[in-house]
Design an enzyme around this catalytic site. Structure first.
Site, PDB file in Angstrom:
ATOM      1  N   GLU A 266       4.005  -6.283   7.030  1.00 42.26           N
ATOM      2  CA  GLU A 266       3.583  -7.650   6.328  1.00 42.26           C
ATOM      3  C   GLU A 266       3.655  -8.787   7.314  1.00 42.26           C
ATOM      4  O   GLU A 266       2.969  -9.840   7.414  1.00 42.26           O
ATOM      5  CB  GLU A 266       4.510  -7.861   5.309  1.00 42.26           C
ATOM      6  CG  GLU A 266       4.581  -6.817   4.233  1.00 42.26           C
ATOM      7  CD  GLU A 266       3.087  -6.575   3.594  1.00 42.26           C
ATOM      8  OE1 GLU A 266       2.310  -7.621   3.768  1.00 42.26           O
ATOM      9  OE2 GLU A 266       2.882  -5.665   2.772  1.00 42.26           O
TER      10      GLU A 266
ATOM     11  N   HIS B 286      -5.532 -11.409   5.539  1.00 43.41           N
ATOM     12  CA  HIS B 286      -4.207 -10.592   5.738  1.00 43.41           C
ATOM     13  C   HIS B 286      -4.235  -9.086   5.149  1.00 43.41           C
ATOM     14  O   HIS B 286      -3.944  -8.277   5.911  1.00 43.41           O
ATOM     15  CB  HIS B 286      -3.359 -11.431   4.467  1.00 43.41           C
ATOM     16  CG  HIS B 286      -1.777 -10.813   4.561  1.00 43.41           C
ATOM     17  ND1 HIS B 286      -0.706 -11.309   4.955  1.00 43.41           N
ATOM     18  CD2 HIS B 286      -1.456  -9.541   3.701  1.00 43.41           C
ATOM     19  CE1 HIS B 286       0.209 -10.494   4.496  1.00 43.41           C
ATOM     20  NE2 HIS B 286      -0.149  -9.410   4.170  1.00 43.41           N
ATOM     21  N   GLU B 287      -5.053  -8.748   4.202  1.00 46.35           N
ATOM     22  CA  GLU B 287      -5.227  -7.693   3.846  1.00 46.35           C
ATOM     23  C   GLU B 287      -6.120  -6.655   4.799  1.00 46.35           C
ATOM     24  O   GLU B 287      -5.832  -5.622   4.786  1.00 46.35           O
ATOM     25  CB  GLU B 287      -5.619  -7.436   2.388  1.00 46.35           C
ATOM     26  CG  GLU B 287      -5.044  -8.186   1.195  1.00 46.35           C
ATOM     27  CD  GLU B 287      -3.538  -7.732   1.232  1.00 46.35           C
ATOM     28  OE1 GLU B 287      -3.295  -6.543   1.262  1.00 46.35           O
ATOM     29  OE2 GLU B 287      -2.788  -8.854   0.897  1.00 46.35           O
TER      30      GLU B 287
ATOM     31  N   GLY C  54       0.049 -10.482  -5.004  1.00 52.51           N
ATOM     32  CA  GLY C  54      -1.088 -11.122  -4.710  1.00 52.51           C
ATOM     33  C   GLY C  54      -2.344 -10.237  -4.779  1.00 52.51           C
ATOM     34  O   GLY C  54      -3.447 -10.373  -4.959  1.00 52.51           O
ATOM     35  N   ALA C  55      -2.414  -9.337  -3.962  1.00 56.68           N
ATOM     36  CA  ALA C  55      -3.180  -8.162  -3.266  1.00 56.68           C
ATOM     37  C   ALA C  55      -2.683  -6.976  -2.588  1.00 56.68           C
ATOM     38  O   ALA C  55      -1.482  -7.198  -2.288  1.00 56.68           O
ATOM     39  CB  ALA C  55      -4.258  -9.074  -2.331  1.00 56.68           C
ATOM     40  N   MET C  56      -3.529  -6.122  -2.495  1.00 53.97           N
ATOM     41  CA  MET C  56      -2.859  -4.618  -2.103  1.00 53.97           C
ATOM     42  C   MET C  56      -3.999  -4.021  -1.005  1.00 53.97           C
ATOM     43  O   MET C  56      -4.882  -4.030  -1.570  1.00 53.97           O
ATOM     44  CB  MET C  56      -2.493  -3.738  -2.966  1.00 53.97           C
ATOM     45  CG  MET C  56      -2.056  -2.361  -2.593  1.00 53.97           C
ATOM     46  SD  MET C  56      -0.563  -2.680  -1.615  1.00 53.97           S
ATOM     47  CE  MET C  56      -0.457  -1.199  -0.677  1.00 53.97           C
TER      48      MET C  56
ATOM     49  N   ASN D 191      -5.120  -1.393  -0.064  1.00 50.74           N
ATOM     50  CA  ASN D 191      -5.518  -0.067  -0.242  1.00 50.74           C
ATOM     51  C   ASN D 191      -6.717   0.231   0.773  1.00 50.74           C
ATOM     52  O   ASN D 191      -7.450  -0.661   0.941  1.00 50.74           O
ATOM     53  CB  ASN D 191      -6.007   0.445  -1.483  1.00 50.74           C
ATOM     54  CG  ASN D 191      -5.274  -0.020  -2.720  1.00 50.74           C
ATOM     55  OD1 ASN D 191      -4.197   0.286  -2.824  1.00 50.74           O
ATOM     56  ND2 ASN D 191      -5.614  -0.872  -3.675  1.00 50.74           N
TER      57      ASN D 191
END
Length: 887
Positions: free
Chosen positions: A356, A333-334, A298-300, A302
């Site tokens: 997470e 969340h990210e 979904g997303a990361m 970085n």
């Protein structure tokens, strides 16, 4: 969120592939040799971390847009001793030159890592320079390359979690060797380059100016998987209205679909919220977000350059409220990871769950408190938490904290237990300790371990010290023991009043006997005319098999009791018979939408456990869903209805009951979609459900008429995304002319999203020749298709109602499983295992899967788990089928 690469390459083949200089053999090392395979074990990582410190990378890349790129890594580090060789990770590169402390050496390289001889190293500061070339990845890891089919432009982005940085540069690819990174990149003149820091200079390269060289400031200390670099002719939007400069990037051909104001609004709100909550300012100075194609997850997170999957956050129509809420939640969340994961990082991959879980918890909290989506916790209950409950009731359930022997296993247990159960335990801990105590413990942890690595004991220790409490017992119960317990209210009434009340807790099985301590609310309701009125609500900390609740004594004898009111606890609720009857017959009289959601869930649990007939559940849905006025809860209920239809299709789509109730469900959804005119969110939700349910010829005729404009639904705009959804449904049921619709629509929509949609529609056709062709492609390790397309084919190849077609290849798919598991790699097998292991909802299918499980004890942990999960779900479907009272 998180390769279709060979798991073990023969050494000779790897050498032939990867070396442009001779392979040099050395004497046996004085320390244990690292295993010659593609993965890094925890033992080897710990040994390397014990010797290496003060790591810095100077990275220079040249990207031309072609299928390969070149790079030079200058790696500087301190070495504790020269007792043995040292390895540096680099995957499938062609090494052009290697120097160690100024000396040119012939690399000892096996295609996975370089071994540096002890004789070339010194105790103290070392400098290693690796010049190499490597193909771009096409599987979403490393430095991924994609050619936009609309305009031919080339885009690249990096993705390294869990351990794929070495697919882009030479690196100590483990989280506890944090480092600084100085980056220079030469790219075509019209490209943007985004990395962890902002560029300090951009200058032409060469006389023709075809390339430009971007120079970036050195980063702060980061684990390799948190560093990133992305390059291509991206469209950029900027916003400087907040404390930190924000930018958003997307491909040129999809830029019109982006609503940057919404992205910036949620981002700005989140940065303000987290700065205040953590008491530590955001550390990475700027905040970039990049929408990228073919993304695995979904997303990361970085650091300062967060990547998002296009196909999950990009729409051709205006976003619905649900889509905006999902975007806000993932942004949050990210963003939480920028502190918890990037600033402070786990020591090894067994700690990834805490990253997470914490981000899931904090992301939901921030969404609820800093955006318009105040019902974010209800959405968490209905979505992530229910997936966690289901996962925790499987035979393959696992503790939240589990060993991770090597990077091969890093994602074996990254699932809903990792995300939502972990988040739920943090919610529970916050209730136990108090909100401000919990917050102080988090702050203290982040301050103490910033720019460092930490373990679970460090985090729990910070919370325990803030609370003045020993959390050892809590940690053992919740984090090291698997399974979800069940609580039930047991009470007696006398003279219309409660005379005795207790909570009974039961463990899931003898194999999972742990009874836990947690704090919940117990609520009792009376039916007063048309509404349920709260008679008493008591907060209780329960533990053990039985906990008396004397505060309930004397309350009016209830019509409904819910022993986890407000969703404080992570526990399965067994309703007493009277409350279960209330849930079935009086849902509309329950005013609290969260309680309604929990009662719906109790009914659905009854179906999945074989205690309530699926047809009875659907009767309740037909009677109550059209009247549901809460948007979030309606989505939950309709999701259960679609899943119920899927179960009926798996059992027997031609059965009389399945046909009859299918038409009733279609009529319900179509009528409600029409009645929702003027409320776009509700209308699109109901119409989306209609498309998902449509299987009768009249319903398919209606979809075809909507597509060509012969019929309209007042208020509904049939945009490009919706057109593809309808076309896929028509192809799935072999509607006349459906194949031609795909061809015509693909000619009209040449985007990569259009290509993926056309592929999904094609493979879903109930045509044995189509199935055979695409199954061969899926099983071909040499296919030239990008993995994103292979994954799409897997997902849509065998819809639930096409059981007979699935049976034609079921034995062959199971026979291929061991071969694929050995050759295809964990990323491929995670996708394959989720959708391609055959299940038929029959005793024969269950027996076949059981035989495969008995024979497949040597499968990798992840693949074996997928096989066992499919077996259990097939058993569940058979149980549900046997419980049907309408046929």
């Amino acid at each position: 969120m998180k390769t279709c690469l060979p798991r073990l390459l023969p050494l000779a083949a790897a050498t032939a592939l990867a070396l442009s200089v001779p392979f040099v053999h050395a004497a046996a090392p004085a320390v244990p040799a690292r295993a010659e395979n593609a993965f890094l074990s925890q033992v080897d990582a710990a040994a390397r971390a014990a010797r290496v410190s003060n790591v810095d990378y100077a990275l220079d890349f040249t990207l031309t847009g072609k299928e390969t790129f070149s790079g030079t890594t200058t790696l500087t580090f301190d070495l504790k001793d020269t007792a043995g060789p040292l390895t540096v990770d680099l995957d499938k590169a062609t090494i052009r030159a290697l120097t160690v402390n100024g000396k040119t050496v012939a690399p000892r390289y096996n295609g996975w890592f370089i071994t540096l001889d002890a004789a070339d190293l010194v105790a103290g500061k070392n400098t290693v320079v690796v010049a190499y070339e490597r193909p771009h990845s096409t599987n979403g890891e490393g430095l991924h390359r994609m050619v936009d089919p609309v305009d031919g432009r080339v885009y690249t982005y990096s993705h390294f979690e869990p351990a794929a940085a070495h697919q882009m540069f030479a690196v100590f690819d483990q989280p506890d060797l944090k480092a600084t990174y100085a980056v220079t990149v030469s790219v075509p003149a019209d490209w943007q380059v985004i990395s962890t820091t902002r560029e300090t200079n951009v200058a032409p390269v060469g006389a023709d100016g075809a390339l430009r060289r971007w120079t970036f400031a050195r980063t702060k200390k980061l684990s390799p998987y948190n560093f990133s670099m992305h390059a291509g002719p991206y469209k950029m939007w900027e916003d400087g209205s907040g404390k930190y400069p924000m930018r958003l990037f997307a491909r040129q051909s999809v830029a019109a679909q982006i609503k940057p104001a919404e992205w910036f609004r949620y981002t700005k709100a989140g940065l303000t919220f987290f700065d205040d909550y953590f008491g530590i300012p955001y550390q990475f100075e700027k905040y970039d977000q990049i929408l990228v194609p073919d993304f695995l997850y979904g997303a990361m997170e970085n650091a300062a350059a967060i990547t998002f999957s296009e196909n999950r956050f990009m729409y051709k129509a205006d976003m619905t409220a649900e889509q905006r809420a999902r975007l806000a939640g993932v942004i949050m969340h990210e963003m939480a990871h920028q502190w918890f994961g990037d600033l402070v990082t786990m020591q090894w991959w067994n700690g990834l769950w805490l990253n997470e879980s914490f981000a899931s918890f904090m992301g939901t909290l921030a969404t609820a408190e800093a955006t318009e989506f105040k019902d974010a916790w209800r959405a968490f209950y209905s979505e992530g938490k229910q997936r966690a409950y289901e996962q925790d009731q499987k035979t393959t359930t696992h503790p939240i904290e589990v060993p991770v022997p090597s990077t091969q296993n890093a994602f074996d247990n990254i699932d809903s237990i990792t995300y939502a159960k972990g988040a739920s335990t943090l919610i529970q801990l916050r209730h136990l300790l108090g909100e401000e105590v919990f917050r102080k413990g988090v702050h203290d942890y982040l301050v103490k371990y910033q720019y460092r690595n930490a373990k679970l004991d460090d985090f729990i220790g910070s919370l325990g010290r803030a609370a003045g409490r020993d959390l050892t017992g809590w940690t053992k119960q919740w984090l090291y023991e698997a399974g979800v317990d069940t609580i039930a209210a047991r009470y007696t009434c006398k003279g219309g009043k409660v005379a005795g009340f207790a909570l009974e807790q039961t463990a899931p099985s003898r194999a999972l006997p742990t009874l836990r301590e947690q704090r919940v609310q117990v609520a009792a309701f009376r039916l007063d005319g048309k509404d349920y009125k709260l008679a008493r609500n008591v907060a209780v900390t329960y533990k053990g098999a039985k906990t008396p609740v004397p505060a309930m004594n004397g309350a009016a004898c209830p019509d409904l009791v819910y022993p986890n009111f407000g969703d404080w606890g992570f526990v399965k609720v067994e309703l007493d018979p009277r409350s279960f009857d209330s849930a079935r017959n009086h849902l509309a009289q329950v005013d609290d939408p969260l309680l309604r959601a929990m009662l719906w869930q109790s009914l659905w649990d009854g179906v999945r456990d074989g205690k309530l007939a699926l047809n009875d559940f659907l009767t309740t849905a037909l009677n109550n869903a059209p009247g549901e006025k809460d948007y979030t809860l309606l989505g939950d209920v309709l999701g259960k209805v679609v899943m119920a239809k899927r179960y009926l299709d798996m059992m027997d789509p031609q059965a009389a009951y399945a046909q009859a109730v299918g038409r009733q469900l279609e009529d319900m959804a179509w009528t409600a979609a029409g009645a929702s005119r003027g409320n776009d969110d509700f209308q699109r939700r109901w119409f989306g459900t209609y498309v998902s349910l449509a299987s009768s010829r009249p319903a398919l005729d209606r979809l075809a008429a909507l597509l060509d404009g012969k019929e309209r639904l007042d208020g509904l705009a049939v945009d490009q995304d919706l057109r593809w959804t309808i076309i896929r449904r028509l192809n799935r049921y072999a509607y006349p002319g459906a194949a031609a619709l795909v061809e015509a629509e693909a000619a009209r929509d040449k985007s990569d999203a259009g290509q993926a949609a056309a592929l999904a529609a094609t493979v879903s056709r109930p045509d044995p020749a189509v199935k055979a062709e695409w199954l061969a492609t899926v099983h071909d390790p040499q296919t030239k298709l990008p993995f994103s397309k292979v994954r799409t084919a897997m997902e849509y190849l065998y819809p639930s109602e096409q059981r007979a077609l699935g049976e034609q290849t079921a034995d062959a798919r199971l026979a291929q499983l061991a071969r694929l598991d050995k050759s295809a790699g964990p990323v491929y097998m995670r996708a394959y295992g989720a959708v391609m292991i055959p299940a038929g909802c029959t005793p024969h299918s269950v027996a076949r899967l059981q035989a495969a499980a008995d024979a497949g004890r040597d499968l990798s942990a992840g693949t074996r788990r997928a096989l066992l999960d499919t077996l259990q779900e097939d058993q569940r479907c058979v149980t549900m089928r046997q419980a049907l009272t309408a046929h």
